[in-house]
Design an enzyme around this catalytic site. Structure first.
Site, PDB file in Angstrom:
ATOM      1  N   ARG A   1     114.413  -1.012  -8.752  1.00  0.00           N
ATOM      2  CA  ARG A   1     114.114  -2.070  -9.725  1.00  0.00           C
ATOM      3  C   ARG A   1     114.517  -3.422  -9.150  1.00  0.00           C
ATOM      4  O   ARG A   1     113.880  -4.426  -9.355  1.00  0.00           O
ATOM      5  CB  ARG A   1     114.915  -1.769 -10.996  1.00  0.00           C
ATOM      6  CG  ARG A   1     114.230  -2.127 -12.269  1.00  0.00           C
ATOM      7  CD  ARG A   1     115.112  -1.774 -13.418  1.00  0.00           C
ATOM      8  NE  ARG A   1     116.526  -1.819 -13.012  1.00  0.00           N
ATOM      9  CZ  ARG A   1     117.541  -1.526 -13.793  1.00  0.00           C
ATOM     10  NH1 ARG A   1     117.327  -1.168 -15.014  1.00  0.00           N
ATOM     11  NH2 ARG A   1     118.781  -1.592 -13.362  1.00  0.00           N
TER      12      ARG A   1
ATOM     13  N   LYS B   1     123.789  14.088 -12.782  1.00  0.00           N
ATOM     14  CA  LYS B   1     124.364  15.243 -13.515  1.00  0.00           C
ATOM     15  C   LYS B   1     123.878  15.322 -14.944  1.00  0.00           C
ATOM     16  O   LYS B   1     123.676  16.397 -15.490  1.00  0.00           O
ATOM     17  CB  LYS B   1     125.891  15.217 -13.477  1.00  0.00           C
ATOM     18  CG  LYS B   1     126.525  13.906 -13.927  1.00  0.00           C
ATOM     19  CD  LYS B   1     127.239  13.241 -12.806  1.00  0.00           C
ATOM     20  CE  LYS B   1     127.249  11.735 -12.995  1.00  0.00           C
ATOM     21  NZ  LYS B   1     127.973  11.044 -11.958  1.00  0.00           N
TER      22      LYS B   1
ATOM     23  N   LYS C   1     129.284  17.839 -15.495  1.00  0.00           N
ATOM     24  CA  LYS C   1     129.494  18.599 -14.255  1.00  0.00           C
ATOM     25  C   LYS C   1     129.950  20.025 -14.560  1.00  0.00           C
ATOM     26  O   LYS C   1     129.510  20.983 -13.909  1.00  0.00           O
ATOM     27  CB  LYS C   1     130.510  17.873 -13.375  1.00  0.00           C
ATOM     28  CG  LYS C   1     129.984  16.539 -12.848  1.00  0.00           C
ATOM     29  CD  LYS C   1     131.089  15.696 -12.260  1.00  0.00           C
ATOM     30  CE  LYS C   1     130.577  14.367 -11.731  1.00  0.00           C
ATOM     31  NZ  LYS C   1     131.648  13.422 -11.418  1.00  0.00           N
TER      32      LYS C   1
ATOM     33  N   THR D   1     124.739   2.048  -4.790  1.00  0.00           N
ATOM     34  CA  THR D   1     125.738   2.524  -3.822  1.00  0.00           C
ATOM     35  C   THR D   1     125.264   3.800  -3.124  1.00  0.00           C
ATOM     36  O   THR D   1     125.354   3.929  -1.900  1.00  0.00           O
ATOM     37  CB  THR D   1     127.067   2.830  -4.553  1.00  0.00           C
ATOM     38  OG1 THR D   1     127.397   1.711  -5.360  1.00  0.00           O
ATOM     39  CG2 THR D   1     128.182   3.145  -3.592  1.00  0.00           C
TER      40      THR D   1
HETATM   41  N1  HSE Z   1     131.857   8.495 -11.915  1.00  0.00           N
HETATM   42  C1  HSE Z   1     131.853   9.706 -11.184  1.00  0.00           C
HETATM   43  C2  HSE Z   1     133.290  10.055 -10.834  1.00  0.00           C
HETATM   44  C3  HSE Z   1     131.022   9.543  -9.952  1.00  0.00           C
HETATM   45  O1  HSE Z   1     134.166   9.211 -11.004  1.00  0.00           O
HETATM   46  O2  HSE Z   1     133.561  11.166 -10.422  1.00  0.00           O
HETATM   47  C4  HSE Z   1     130.637  10.819  -9.318  1.00  0.00           C
HETATM   48  O3  HSE Z   1     129.910  11.637 -10.177  1.00  0.00           O
END
Ligand code: HSE
Length: 439
Positions: free
Chosen positions: A46, A110, A210, A14
């Site tokens: 890949r 992250k 994060k 994506t």
């Molecule tokens: N899975 C993460 C979220 C995507 O939902 O924030 C962005 O880091």
């Protein structure tokens, strides 16, 4: 115009596809901003995706071709995969190879920064390699830039935010439509917000990565994922959301970090947030981070926290930044100890949902157990059992909002309450957000 910045891309998921789209579709405007063209010179994935227009860039399935290719100045890493460990190992290997080959790196990963940034970033700095990781936190919000540039005059005192779009999307669906958890999660997956393994979202791990990055940059300390106290949203149900609403709160999944004489403390967990707070109104996949600096006071950054285009926005911004000045700035780390999450000493108000049996005296015993720990009841709800009829409930929850108390005291009180004859199970406990009192 200066020679183009030649970009090699790893990953066509994506995010990778959105990066290609921005580089090709917005090429002239980006060149004007960067002072040179950003040219896609190689793509590796890949899984081949012949349907994606790569603008003529050569394609390969072998990651090694990126570091071996001398027409690549900067590697954009957007590797994803069902197997998180394998994806992380591949990203780390690519990063190390990029440093060895003298190629700059931009990553959205992250876990890579939170877990290995303490070794990778200094190694890159030593090699004169620039690293951009704006996309690793809060998707399209330029929050790392705000912390390191915009707020550079400040001593950051605390920050608090919604940094997992999937959890916020699910909580919003549960709040607005009493929607069920699984449907909302499936939607978040379909829209490309969720991690390949959504347990990382639901269990708070993604948010903890994060927060570790935010705290490291905000307080000029090493990234310390291991000391982030981590809880996810899995334990929150629609009933908790309704009770919280009655008490004047929304339930949000927050990451909170602070720095004081006691050290750096960081935690992610569901929180009751007063409904009038701006952050309580941040819904869906939107993220928001509130940052308090000694000079500026409190500031709030809001935007889409996940998804292809917002993440690509942050990645391309890093590319523009590298194109403008290829020499890295220095990041001097302070010798501030990590205070760990120090949860026992944490002081906050608590929402308690107690599964009480419908019989005389239970409420009194609950109040007594709280009072023994010096905990005062600020608000309470107990609906008549008739209202819960239809659910076939043999118990009537008592919902209590406490005053601000130490975590250790409320833990002792809840253990005592759970041991009462009139209480039939585990108490749901959610902290009330305290932002500034984060230490
Ligand atoms: N899975 C993460 C979220 C995507 O939902 O924030 C962005 O880091």
């Amino acid at each position: 115009m200066t020679a183009p910045l030649r970009v090699g891309l790893a990953g066509l998921g994506t995010v990778g596809r959105a990066v290609v789209h921005e580089l090709l579709d917005n090429a002239d405007a980006l060149a004007a901003r960067a002072g040179r063209r950003l040219e896609l010179t190689r793509v590796v994935s890949r899984t081949p995706r012949p349907e994606v227009n790569l603008g003529g860039a050569p394609f390969d399935t072998d990651l090694g071709t990126l570091t071996a290719d001398d027409t690549v100045d900067v590697i954009v890493e957007t590797i994803a995969g069902e197997d998180a460990d394998a994806a992380l190992a591949a990203a780390r290997g690519l990063f190390e190879a990029a440093i060895a080959a003298g190629r700059h790196v931009v990553t959205a990963n992250k876990a890579l920064i939170a877990l290995h940034g303490n070794t990778l970033l200094p190694a890159a700095e030593q090699a004169g390699v620039r690293v951009g990781f704006e996309a690793s936190v809060a998707g399209g919000i330029p929050i790392l830039n705000a912390l390191t540039q915009g707020l550079a005059a400040n001593r950051i005192e605390w920050l608090a935010g919604i940094v997992n779009g999937t959890s916020n999307y699910i909580l919003t669906a549960m709040t607005e439509r009493r929607g069920d958890f699984d449907t909302a999660l499936a939607e978040a997956q379909r829209l490309g917000y969720a991690e390949a393994d959504p347990a990382f979202d639901i269990e708070g791990v993604d948010a903890a990565y994060k927060l570790a990055i935010l705290a490291g940059l905000a307080f000029d300390v090493p990234f310390d994922f291991g000391s982030v106290h981590t809880e996810g949203i899995a334990g929150v149900d629609v009933e908790d959301i309704e009770y919280a609403r009655e008490l004047g709160y929304r339930i949000k999944h927050l990451g909170i970090a602070s720095c004081s004489d006691a050290g750096v403390r960081a935690r992610v967990h569901p929180c009751l947030v007063p409904e009038h707070a701006l952050i309580a109104k941040v819904d869906g996949v939107m993220n928001a981070v509130q940052v308090s600096g000694h000079a500026v006071g409190s500031t709030l950054y809001l935007g889409p926290g996940a998804g292809g285009a917002p993440t690509a926005s942050a990645i391309v911004a890093d590319l523009v930044d590298i194109a403008r000045r290829e020499r890295p700035g220095r990041r001097e780390l302070r010798a501030v100890q990590s205070g760990g999450a120090a949860m026992d000493a944490l002081r906050s108000a608590h929402y308690l949902k107690i599964p009480a049996v419908d019989e005389p005296g239970v409420f009194a015993h609950v109040a007594e157990a709280l009072s023994r720990e010096g905990i005062s009841i600020e608000g309470a709800i107990q609906r008549a059992r008739a209202i819960r009829a239809g659910e076939g409930a043999q118990w009537v929850p008592i919902v209590i909002l406490t005053n601000v108390v130490a975590e250790a005291d409320v833990r002792r009180a809840t253990e005592a309450i759970e041991a009462l004859d009139g209480v039939s199970g585990a108490i749901r406990r959610i902290r009330v957000a305290d932002f500034g009192g984060a230490a």
